[in-house]
Design a protein around this motif. Structure first.
Motif, PDB file in Angstrom:
ATOM      1  N   PHE A 131       0.804  -1.223   0.000  1.00 59.84           N
ATOM      2  CA  PHE A 131       0.000   0.000   0.000  1.00 59.84           C
ATOM      3  C   PHE A 131       0.838   1.274   0.000  1.00 59.84           C
ATOM      4  O   PHE A 131       0.289   2.371   0.017  1.00 59.84           O
ATOM      5  N   ASP A 132       2.182   1.135  -0.058  1.00 59.81           N
ATOM      6  CA  ASP A 132       3.040   2.304  -0.255  1.00 59.81           C
ATOM      7  C   ASP A 132       3.225   2.615  -1.733  1.00 59.81           C
ATOM      8  O   ASP A 132       3.758   3.678  -2.076  1.00 59.81           O
ATOM      9  N   GLY A 133       2.852   1.686  -2.601  1.00 61.04           N
ATOM     10  CA  GLY A 133       2.859   1.963  -4.028  1.00 61.04           C
ATOM     11  C   GLY A 133       4.115   1.542  -4.748  1.00 61.04           C
ATOM     12  O   GLY A 133       5.151   1.226  -4.150  1.00 61.04           O
ATOM     13  N   PRO A 137       2.273   4.892 -12.946  1.00 58.44           N
ATOM     14  CA  PRO A 137       0.954   5.456 -12.663  1.00 58.44           C
ATOM     15  C   PRO A 137      -0.194   4.467 -12.874  1.00 58.44           C
ATOM     16  O   PRO A 137      -1.184   4.510 -12.136  1.00 58.44           O
ATOM     17  N   CYS A 138      -0.084   3.576 -13.869  1.00 58.83           N
ATOM     18  CA  CYS A 138      -1.187   2.648 -14.101  1.00 58.83           C
ATOM     19  C   CYS A 138      -1.331   1.662 -12.950  1.00 58.83           C
ATOM     20  O   CYS A 138      -2.444   1.196 -12.658  1.00 58.83           O
ATOM     21  N   ILE A 139      -0.220   1.341 -12.279  1.00 59.33           N
ATOM     22  CA  ILE A 139      -0.278   0.493 -11.082  1.00 59.33           C
ATOM     23  C   ILE A 139      -0.734   1.317  -9.891  1.00 59.33           C
ATOM     24  O   ILE A 139      -1.628   0.910  -9.134  1.00 59.33           O
ATOM     25  N   ASN A 140      -0.144   2.482  -9.707  1.00 60.54           N
ATOM     26  CA  ASN A 140      -0.485   3.296  -8.545  1.00 60.54           C
ATOM     27  C   ASN A 140      -1.927   3.791  -8.586  1.00 60.54           C
ATOM     28  O   ASN A 140      -2.565   3.948  -7.546  1.00 60.54           O
ATOM     29  N   GLY A 141      -2.453   4.045  -9.785  1.00 61.50           N
ATOM     30  CA  GLY A 141      -3.849   4.443  -9.875  1.00 61.50           C
ATOM     31  C   GLY A 141      -4.769   3.358  -9.355  1.00 61.50           C
ATOM     32  O   GLY A 141      -5.715   3.616  -8.592  1.00 61.50           O
ATOM     33  N   ARG A 142      -4.499   2.109  -9.745  1.00 61.00           N
ATOM     34  CA  ARG A 142      -5.317   1.008  -9.267  1.00 61.00           C
ATOM     35  C   ARG A 142      -5.114   0.789  -7.769  1.00 61.00           C
ATOM     36  O   ARG A 142      -6.057   0.442  -7.040  1.00 61.00           O
ATOM     37  N   LEU A 143      -3.896   1.006  -7.296  1.00 58.07           N
ATOM     38  CA  LEU A 143      -3.648   0.873  -5.865  1.00 58.07           C
ATOM     39  C   LEU A 143      -4.447   1.910  -5.076  1.00 58.07           C
ATOM     40  O   LEU A 143      -4.997   1.603  -4.007  1.00 58.07           O
ATOM     41  N   VAL A 157       0.825   7.774  -2.074  1.00 63.48           N
ATOM     42  CA  VAL A 157       0.702   7.353  -3.468  1.00 63.48           C
ATOM     43  C   VAL A 157      -0.011   8.425  -4.280  1.00 63.48           C
ATOM     44  O   VAL A 157       0.358   8.711  -5.431  1.00 63.48           O
ATOM     45  N   VAL A 158      -1.030   9.034  -3.690  1.00 60.33           N
ATOM     46  CA  VAL A 158      -1.736  10.119  -4.370  1.00 60.33           C
ATOM     47  C   VAL A 158      -0.781  11.279  -4.653  1.00 60.33           C
ATOM     48  O   VAL A 158      -0.787  11.854  -5.759  1.00 60.33           O
ATOM     49  N   ALA A 159       0.047  11.631  -3.688  1.00 58.06           N
ATOM     50  CA  ALA A 159       1.005  12.727  -3.891  1.00 58.06           C
ATOM     51  C   ALA A 159       1.928  12.422  -5.066  1.00 58.06           C
ATOM     52  O   ALA A 159       2.237  13.318  -5.870  1.00 58.06           O
ATOM     53  N   ARG A 160       2.351  11.177  -5.190  1.00 58.26           N
ATOM     54  CA  ARG A 160       3.209  10.814  -6.323  1.00 58.26           C
ATOM     55  C   ARG A 160       2.454  10.960  -7.637  1.00 58.26           C
ATOM     56  O   ARG A 160       2.995  11.461  -8.628  1.00 58.26           O
TER      57      ARG A 160
END
Length: 324
Positions: A131-133, A137-143, A157-160
């Motif tokens: 959950f730290d990502g 972006p395609c992975i982090n968006g789904r996370l 993750v949102v900040a990134r």
């Protein structure tokens, strides 16, 4: 808006009955989104997802440590196969399926599942906790979609993702390699995540600005056209899949705008494309299954009637044709 009075009924009674004859993951969403059933009826049906059908079957496929196939993105913390295929059996795709099924995040089963993933699952690329990502972006968006849904803090993750946005308003997983033009695939994954985050947390002015920018990126291209020429650059965007995985298609794009309740004339052509794909029997087919290993199939194969695509298309049309 468009469509005749007759077209404002997204599914017929026989199609509704066919949908209700499906898995609990389908039934509770039909009751809520197409039939307007009472909340207690919807909740009772939704509660069955953890104990019956696809939801129970996927939960039972976990390892003892709570992961699926010992990996975050690839089974056994491996690498993509040499043939370029993508296995869909590790933890991220499994959790995305449970999210699509509507596993109740307040259910004890869901809470225990999330705790095990948080404790034991790490990303193959950077060895960070799940959950730290990751970095794409395609992975982090789904996370962010998953964290927002299951009640996990994904602020970092949102900040990134906010920092990763490109000048044209969207995102691209190849930006670290020099890409300066956004990708539909990456952008839809991030938009879905940020919208879920905004709903769960109230968001921020920065999140709202990123959402509007990403929406403009898609709207300026009518959801499937090249902005400069009007051409369709990827034929697969016109074929509807489920599960969508990291891939974009027009129905997925419209599902986002329905969830965001963004009604814009530039959606009209995409809506009519969805309407045109309805078969004579009132269903929509599965058209583009993304190849790769799965725990079990959810549909009967491409070209066959699809409960998932019928549900998804019907609620898009119900939203678009309904009162503003």
């Amino acid at each position: 808006m468009s469509g005749s009075a007759g077209s404002r009924q997204p599914v017929s009674s026989p199609v509704r009955e066919w949908l209700l004859d499906g898995d609990p993951a389908i039934r509770w969403q039909v009751l809520r989104d197409l039939l307007g059933a009472p909340e207690d009826v919807v909740a009772a049906e939704r509660a069955r997802v953890a104990a019956e059908g696809w939801g129970a079957r996927l939960l039972a496929a976990r390892d003892e440590d709570g992961q699926w196939m010992g990996g975050a993105y690839f089974p056994g913390r491996g690498e993509p196969p040499d043939d370029g295929g993508q296995p869909w059996t590790a933890t991220l795709p499994a959790l995305m399926e449970l999210h699509a099924f509507g596993l109740d995040p307040t259910d004890d089963t869901a809470r225990a599942m999330v705790a095990l993933v948080a404790a034991n699952c790490r990303w193959e690329y950077n060895d960070e906790p799940f959950f730290d990502g990751e970095v794409e972006p395609c992975i982090n968006g789904r996370l962010v979609t998953l964290g927002s849904y299951f009640g996990v803090d994904v602020d970092g993750v949102v900040a990134r993702l906010l920092a990763d946005r490109l000048d044209d308003g969207g995102w691209n997983c190849w930006a670290e390699e020099g890409a300066v033009v956004s990708s539909f695939d990456s952008t839809i994954c991030v938009l879905e995540g940020l919208l879920a985050y905004e709903a769960a947390t109230g968001g921020s002015p920065e999140v709202a600005a990123a959402l509007r920018g990403g929406e403009r990126y898609l709207l300026d291209r009518a959801l499937f056209r090249r902005r400069s020429t009007g051409e369709v650059p990827v034929d697969a965007w016109l074929r509807f899949s489920f599960p969508t995985r990291w891939h974009y298609d027009v129905l997925r794009g419209l599902e986002y705008f329905r969830a965001a309740d963004v009604r814009d004339p530039r959606l009209g052509e995409a809506v009519e494309l969805v309407r045109s794909r309805r078969r004579a029997d009132g269903t929509w087919p599965l058209e583009n299954t993304h190849a790769g290993e799965v725990h079990f199939a959810l549909e009967d194969g491409d070209g066959r009637p699809s409960r998932w695509n019928t549900l998804r298309a019907a609620r898009v049309l119900s939203w678009w044709d309904g009162p503003a």
